[in-house]
Design a protein around this motif. Structure first.
Motif, PDB file in Angstrom:
ATOM      1  N   CYS A  18       0.833  -1.191   0.000  1.00 16.54           N
ATOM      2  CA  CYS A  18       0.000   0.000   0.000  1.00 16.54           C
ATOM      3  C   CYS A  18       0.875   1.250   0.000  1.00 16.54           C
ATOM      4  N   ARG A  19       1.911   1.247   0.811  1.00 15.23           N
ATOM      5  CA  ARG A  19       2.829   2.395   0.857  1.00 15.23           C
ATOM      6  C   ARG A  19       3.464   2.619  -0.511  1.00 15.23           C
ATOM      7  N   ALA A  42      -1.776  10.083   4.743  1.00 15.08           N
ATOM      8  CA  ALA A  42      -1.186  10.653   3.542  1.00 15.08           C
ATOM      9  C   ALA A  42      -1.684  12.076   3.355  1.00 15.08           C
ATOM     10  N   VAL A  43      -0.863  12.881   2.709  1.00 11.30           N
ATOM     11  CA  VAL A  43      -1.256  14.231   2.329  1.00 11.30           C
ATOM     12  C   VAL A  43      -1.295  14.281   0.807  1.00 11.30           C
ATOM     13  N   LEU A  44      -2.386  14.805   0.288  1.00 13.35           N
ATOM     14  CA  LEU A  44      -2.579  14.972  -1.151  1.00 13.35           C
ATOM     15  C   LEU A  44      -2.520  16.458  -1.451  1.00 13.35           C
ATOM     16  N   GLU A  45      -1.656  16.840  -2.377  1.00 19.19           N
ATOM     17  CA  GLU A  45      -1.481  18.234  -2.764  1.00 19.19           C
ATOM     18  C   GLU A  45      -1.806  18.387  -4.241  1.00 19.19           C
ATOM     19  N   THR A  46      -2.759  19.277  -4.543  1.00 14.63           N
ATOM     20  CA  THR A  46      -3.139  19.537  -5.931  1.00 14.63           C
ATOM     21  C   THR A  46      -3.404  21.038  -6.115  1.00 14.63           C
ATOM     22  N   ALA A  47      -3.514  21.449  -7.353  1.00 17.55           N
ATOM     23  CA  ALA A  47      -3.771  22.853  -7.661  1.00 17.55           C
ATOM     24  C   ALA A  47      -5.251  23.208  -7.602  1.00 17.55           C
ATOM     25  N   THR A  48      -6.129  22.215  -7.776  1.00 18.56           N
ATOM     26  CA  THR A  48      -7.564  22.503  -7.868  1.00 18.56           C
ATOM     27  C   THR A  48      -8.387  21.556  -7.003  1.00 18.56           C
ATOM     28  N   LEU A  49      -9.616  21.953  -6.729  1.00 20.84           N
ATOM     29  CA  LEU A  49     -10.534  21.082  -5.997  1.00 20.84           C
ATOM     30  C   LEU A  49     -10.847  19.832  -6.811  1.00 20.84           C
ATOM     31  N   ALA A  50     -11.015  19.984  -8.116  1.00 18.56           N
ATOM     32  CA  ALA A  50     -11.257  18.818  -8.972  1.00 18.56           C
ATOM     33  C   ALA A  50     -10.088  17.844  -8.892  1.00 18.56           C
ATOM     34  N   GLY A  51      -8.878  18.369  -8.798  1.00 24.15           N
ATOM     35  CA  GLY A  51      -7.703  17.525  -8.630  1.00 24.15           C
ATOM     36  C   GLY A  51      -7.741  16.757  -7.322  1.00 24.15           C
ATOM     37  N   GLN A  52      -8.246  17.400  -6.277  1.00 30.25           N
ATOM     38  CA  GLN A  52      -8.391  16.723  -4.982  1.00 30.25           C
ATOM     39  C   GLN A  52      -9.374  15.567  -5.086  1.00 30.25           C
ATOM     40  N   GLN A  53     -10.505  15.835  -5.715  1.00 32.62           N
ATOM     41  CA  GLN A  53     -11.527  14.798  -5.857  1.00 32.62           C
ATOM     42  C   GLN A  53     -10.994  13.616  -6.666  1.00 32.62           C
ATOM     43  N   HIS A  54     -10.317  13.910  -7.754  1.00 36.04           N
ATOM     44  CA  HIS A  54      -9.735  12.857  -8.584  1.00 36.04           C
ATOM     45  C   HIS A  54      -8.657  12.103  -7.810  1.00 36.04           C
ATOM     46  N   GLY A  55      -7.822  12.822  -7.080  1.00 36.84           N
ATOM     47  CA  GLY A  55      -6.748  12.191  -6.312  1.00 36.84           C
ATOM     48  C   GLY A  55      -7.272  11.253  -5.234  1.00 36.84           C
ATOM     49  N   LEU A  56      -8.326  11.666  -4.533  1.00 37.13           N
ATOM     50  CA  LEU A  56      -8.914  10.799  -3.507  1.00 37.13           C
ATOM     51  C   LEU A  56      -9.484   9.540  -4.141  1.00 37.13           C
ATOM     52  N   ARG A  57     -10.160   9.694  -5.290  1.00 28.76           N
ATOM     53  CA  ARG A  57     -10.690   8.503  -5.983  1.00 28.76           C
ATOM     54  C   ARG A  57      -9.562   7.561  -6.405  1.00 28.76           C
ATOM     55  N   ARG A  58      -8.451   8.119  -6.898  1.00 22.46           N
ATOM     56  CA  ARG A  58      -7.304   7.283  -7.285  1.00 22.46           C
ATOM     57  C   ARG A  58      -6.811   6.473  -6.087  1.00 22.46           C
ATOM     58  N   ILE A  59      -6.724   7.112  -4.931  1.00 26.85           N
ATOM     59  CA  ILE A  59      -6.275   6.409  -3.722  1.00 26.85           C
ATOM     60  C   ILE A  59      -7.273   5.326  -3.349  1.00 26.85           C
ATOM     61  N   GLN A  60      -8.559   5.656  -3.367  1.00 27.00           N
ATOM     62  CA  GLN A  60      -9.597   4.691  -2.999  1.00 27.00           C
ATOM     63  C   GLN A  60      -9.617   3.477  -3.915  1.00 27.00           C
ATOM     64  N   GLU A  61      -9.182   3.636  -5.159  1.00 25.95           N
ATOM     65  CA  GLU A  61      -9.215   2.549  -6.140  1.00 25.95           C
ATOM     66  C   GLU A  61      -7.947   1.693  -6.158  1.00 25.95           C
ATOM     67  N   LEU A  62      -6.963   2.027  -5.341  1.00 24.59           N
ATOM     68  CA  LEU A  62      -5.737   1.211  -5.316  1.00 24.59           C
ATOM     69  C   LEU A  62      -6.058  -0.195  -4.822  1.00 24.59           C
ATOM     70  N   SER A  64      -4.614  -2.338  -2.857  1.00 21.91           N
ATOM     71  CA  SER A  64      -4.381  -2.696  -1.459  1.00 21.91           C
ATOM     72  C   SER A  64      -5.175  -1.844  -0.473  1.00 21.91           C
ATOM     73  N   VAL A  65      -5.921  -0.865  -0.942  1.00 20.15           N
ATOM     74  CA  VAL A  65      -6.645   0.051  -0.054  1.00 20.15           C
ATOM     75  C   VAL A  65      -8.040  -0.489   0.251  1.00 20.15           C
ATOM     76  N   HIS A  66      -8.326  -0.635   1.546  1.00 19.12           N
ATOM     77  CA  HIS A  66      -9.681  -1.009   1.973  1.00 19.12           C
ATOM     78  C   HIS A  66     -10.553   0.223   2.141  1.00 19.12           C
ATOM     79  N   LEU A  67      -9.948   1.308   2.650  1.00 17.07           N
ATOM     80  CA  LEU A  67     -10.683   2.531   2.907  1.00 17.07           C
ATOM     81  C   LEU A  67      -9.729   3.706   2.798  1.00 17.07           C
ATOM     82  N   ALA A  68     -10.171   4.760   2.173  1.00 16.19           N
ATOM     83  CA  ALA A  68      -9.439   6.028   2.162  1.00 16.19           C
ATOM     84  C   ALA A  68     -10.459   7.114   2.450  1.00 16.19           C
TER      85      ALA A  68
END
Length: 94
Positions: A18-19, A42-62, A64-68
């Motif tokens: 997962c790491r 984890a800390v997610l850094e993006t330029a836009t709110l849409a980038g944050q939403q996309h980044g969280l979804r990417r993490i959730q879809e990994l 090895s991730v059960h929950l993000a």
């Protein structure tokens, strides 16, 4: 700049995988892990709110991730190009 604190849960036996998956994502930095519980912060850094939403979804879809889960979201304004940074706080930023 948008910054989010994200709690990530995985099986303790899959913590290293997962790491590695989190480390491979652009804009994601792991700041803490607990091998006994399979928790990572984890800390997610993006330029836009849409980038944050996309980044969280990417993490959730990994695999090895059960929950993000989003724990905190903050918007830090960067000084305008060519302006001097101030050492004083603006109202409402403390």
């Amino acid at each position: 700049m948008h910054l989010s604190g994200i709690l990530v849960l995985t099986e303790p036996a899959r913590l290293a995988a997962c790491r590695a998956e989190l480390d491979s994502l652009t804009g994601v930095e792991v700041h803490h892990e607990d091998a006994a519980t399979g928790r990572l912060i984890a800390v997610l850094e993006t330029a836009t709110l849409a980038g944050q939403q996309h980044g969280l979804r990417r993490i959730q879809e990994l695999p090895s991730v059960h929950l993000a889960a989003l724990v905190e979201h903050r918007i830090d304004a960067l000084p305008a190009a060519g302006s001097a940074a101030s050492d004083t706080l603006e109202p409402g930023t403390d």
